[in-house]
Structure formats: structure tokens, C-alpha cells
Design an enzyme around this catalytic site. Sequence first.
Site, PDB file in Angstrom:
ATOM      1  N   HIS A 122       0.858  -1.208  -0.107  1.00 51.99           N
ATOM      2  CA  HIS A 122       0.004   0.076   0.077  1.00 51.99           C
ATOM      3  C   HIS A 122       0.957   1.199  -0.122  1.00 51.99           C
ATOM      4  CE1 HIS A 122      -4.407   1.531   1.195  1.00 51.99           C
ATOM      5  NE2 HIS A 122      -3.515   2.300   0.985  1.00 51.99           N
ATOM      6  N   GLU A 167      -4.078   0.008  -5.280  1.00 55.13           N
ATOM      7  CA  GLU A 167      -4.348   0.950  -6.340  1.00 55.13           C
ATOM      8  C   GLU A 167      -3.066   1.350  -7.132  1.00 55.13           C
ATOM      9  OE1 GLU A 167      -5.958   4.250  -3.948  1.00 55.13           O
ATOM     10  OE2 GLU A 167      -7.749   3.298  -3.556  1.00 55.13           O
ATOM     11  N   ASN A 293     -11.872  -0.502  -5.166  1.00 53.59           N
ATOM     12  CA  ASN A 293     -11.968   0.853  -4.311  1.00 53.59           C
ATOM     13  C   ASN A 293     -12.771   1.779  -5.239  1.00 53.59           C
ATOM     14  OD1 ASN A 293     -10.434  -0.553  -2.507  1.00 53.59           O
ATOM     15  ND2 ASN A 293      -8.472   0.892  -2.775  1.00 53.59           N
TER      16      ASN A 293
HETATM   17  O1  IFM Z   1      -6.457   6.953   2.183  1.00 52.56           O
HETATM   18  C1  IFM Z   1      -6.661   6.509   0.658  1.00 52.56           C
HETATM   19  C2  IFM Z   1      -6.059   5.070   0.800  1.00 52.56           C
HETATM   20  O2  IFM Z   1      -4.792   4.922   1.186  1.00 52.56           O
HETATM   21  C3  IFM Z   1      -6.361   4.574  -0.723  1.00 52.56           C
HETATM   22  N1  IFM Z   1      -7.548   4.697  -1.447  1.00 52.56           N
HETATM   23  C4  IFM Z   1      -8.044   6.155  -0.995  1.00 52.56           C
HETATM   24  C5  IFM Z   1      -8.115   6.461   0.067  1.00 52.56           C
HETATM   25  C6  IFM Z   1      -8.582   7.963   0.384  1.00 52.56           C
HETATM   26  O3  IFM Z   1      -7.804   8.659  -0.427  1.00 52.56           O
END
Ligand code: IFM
Length: 444
Positions: A122, A167, A293
Site C-alpha cells: 500500500h 491501487e 475501491n
Molecule cells: O486513504 C486512501 C487510501 O490509502 C487509498 N485509497 C483512497 C483513500 C482515500 O484517499
Amino acid sequence: MTESLNFPARFTWGVATSAFQIEGAAAADGKGPSIWDTFCRQPGAILDASNGDIACDHYHRFEEDVALIASLGVPAYRFSMAWSRVQPLGHGAWNEAGFAFYARLLDALEARGIAAHLTLYHWDLPQGLQDQGGWLNRDTAYRFADYAAEVARRFGKRLATIATHNEPWCTANLGYGNAQFAPGVADAGAAIQVSHHLLLSHGLAMTAMRQLDVTAKLGIVLNQWTADAATDSPADLALAELEYARSVQWFMDPIFKGHYPALALAAHGAAAPRVEAGDLATICQRLDFLGVNYYFRAWCSAATPPVPAPAALGHTDMGWEIYPRGLTELLLKLRAEYALPPIYITENGMASADSVHDGAVDDGARIEFVATHLAALMAAMDQGVDVAGYFLWSLLDNFEWNSGYAKRFGIVHVDYDTQQRTPKASARWYRDLVARQRAVTVTT
Ligand code: IFM
């Protein structure tokens, strides 16, 4: 509005966090620095000039945080491992003290009957690998596979799921495309090559983990959106099609179809990634699950100035349009285009400017946000999309990357001076929702 929703019996209800955003203890017990430790030191990189040195101090307070999850009756927790905590340089020696921390966290979760869903990456690449070129260096993909195999070997029977990446679009485009994120590179061509190395690392890690005796389900987490044209003009329609190809299909097509989308490849021209023989076969392999997400849609206007999105439901504190319908539309579109494994919504939630008054935090807007997105999710499931679970982002207010601590996504408020945790109204609401859904589950 969620009273009428009936999610299936085996649906997983969870909350999510990530290592750099909550753990702190940036140099404790042999942890090596990550690119975010470095990036936070660059003047102007982080809105409030903060860093992850302490964050939510979760490293020292994980038992309290697991108890908090249990007190909400939430049966699943998604978190990530800090690679440089368990392998300080990203290659070479493992750090047993780092692994011991995650073993203790798993002990605490197991003691409470909470299923553990791990993300391997992450965004916090060991600085030791960045010093060798980071994700621009193809070798990093092989180091990632070594790391994935070691984690799977140690914990692969204690985890419900293992996601390779969270992501990768952000890692490539914000980390290397526009320098908003670590490592702070602004080079569009580099971002494209990095996206290929990220995908390759996913494939190599999947191959390595599949050879081991793991019970965890294996997959990847992608941030996705629909791309809506502002008008029916050919320019807007073309822009929307290209946006979808460059963001969603750029990651989905190699994984599920074994090639990059032709439209995006043509748009990249000479900047198309260098792909070696066999790479796409490595990337395109069976997943046990796909993590999605969802936060907003992309709005595409070729006009100058651009036609603004109608944003009938307003914006979050991040300035992101609130558009729950996009979740239904996205899932239906994905189902139409790909042969999908079960989907987890691995993140969904909103930032709001929350503060504590008389010991309480009234975040009604977050309740509305989650409720409307759950209804949108149910609408997709009613039309046949196979969704296995939902993880609310986030359990705690935390370090929101280049926004620092200025944006609050938690259902639990964190006072960063005292580390006091205060469940917000949304936490109680989510607790009741999960309890109701699980009760329906038990009696049906
Ligand atoms: O906080 C982030 C997360 O780490 C990854 N997805 C989006 C979230 C909000 O920006």
C-alpha cells in the site's frame, strides 16, 4: 434507507486501514525507511508538513484498535504490511521483530474472531529499493515476488485474503506521473513503465504464492471509476472513452485479457511500456477475488473552461463528487467486459471535517454517504454482480498522504495530541447495520 437492504448470508463486513497511514513507529525495532518517510521530509510535499513518524501510533496501540473493531461487531479487518518493517532494505535480510509485530496483530484478531485481509503493498516501498531505481527498475518486481512469497509462507494460512497491490494506478500516476505522491517524480513516460512493472510484480507474486501451501484467497485491489462524458459531443465522448481506457482498462485488460487496451496504447505512442516476452502471460492469471475501491466518477469535458459535473449530491472534504450511482454502473460495466472472480469493495468512504463536541462526533454526512453507496452496491448485486464483501474506509482518521492529517476518513475520530479514539456517529450506525445484516443472515 439501509433497513430494506438484505445482503447475502456469506457477505463479509469490514473496515480498512493501511500501514503507513496508521502505524507510526517509523524506525522502531529495525524497520527501514520507506519512500513515504523520505517524501514527507521534502519541503512542500505534505499539506500540513506532517509525516508518518507517529500517525495513529497503531504499532503500540494495535490491541486497543482491534478491541475497537470487536466492539463494533465488525467481523473483518483489511490492513497492509509495511514492507520495510519486515525487510528493511526491500532485499536481503528479513527483520524478525517486524514479522513479530504482524504475528501479534494476527493473534489479537484471531482472539476476537476477526478475519484478517492483508494488502502486501500500500505504497510504502522500502527506500533501499528506491535507491536502486524503485518501480522504474524492473528488478523491483522480482524483489516484490520474494517478499510476497515470504509473507505467504509465514502467514498464508492465517489470512483470509492477500492482495498484492492497493491501487497501482496511484503508485504509477501520482507517484511517477505528477509527483503528488512518493517518490515525487513528474514524468508521464515513467508512470507508464512503472504501471507495467507493478502489473508484472503482481503476476510474479501470484505465481510465487500459488506454489505455496496457503489457504488465503489471492487477488489485487484496483481503484476504479466510470468515465462520464459531460455532453454528447464527439470530443467529450472520445475523452471519456480514453479516460476509461487509460485508468480502468489499463489495469483490468492485462490481468483479465492478457493485453493492454489498444486505445490507450495508441494514445501513449512512443511512451508505451517496454514489455518483455512472457510478461503478459505472467500478469494474466486466475484471481480468487478482485478488490474494487470506489470513491467517485470521472467527469470528462473537452471544453474550455470544462463543463462542471452537476454534483447533485455535493462533494466530500477531498473535493470529490458524491456519486453513488457510479458504483452500480461501474460494477455492471466490469461484469459485462470481463470474466470476473468474486468482487470485494475493498474501500469506500468519505472525508469530512469532523470534530469532537461534548464527547461526540456528528458525521451524518458520512452515514448518508455509506448508506447510499450500499444501496448502489445492492442494486448491482440484484442485477447479478457477485460481490463478496464491503470494507469501509477507514476505521480511524489517519495520515491522508499528501493531505497529511488535514482530511479525516475515519468512523473513529483520532485526537493526534492525545491519541484518544472517539467513535463517531457513523461507527455506531455501522455497528448497528452490521449487527442487523448478520442477524438476518443467521435467521434466513
Ligand atoms: O486513504 C486512501 C487510501 O490509502 C487509498 N485509497 C483512497 C483513500 C482515500 O484517499
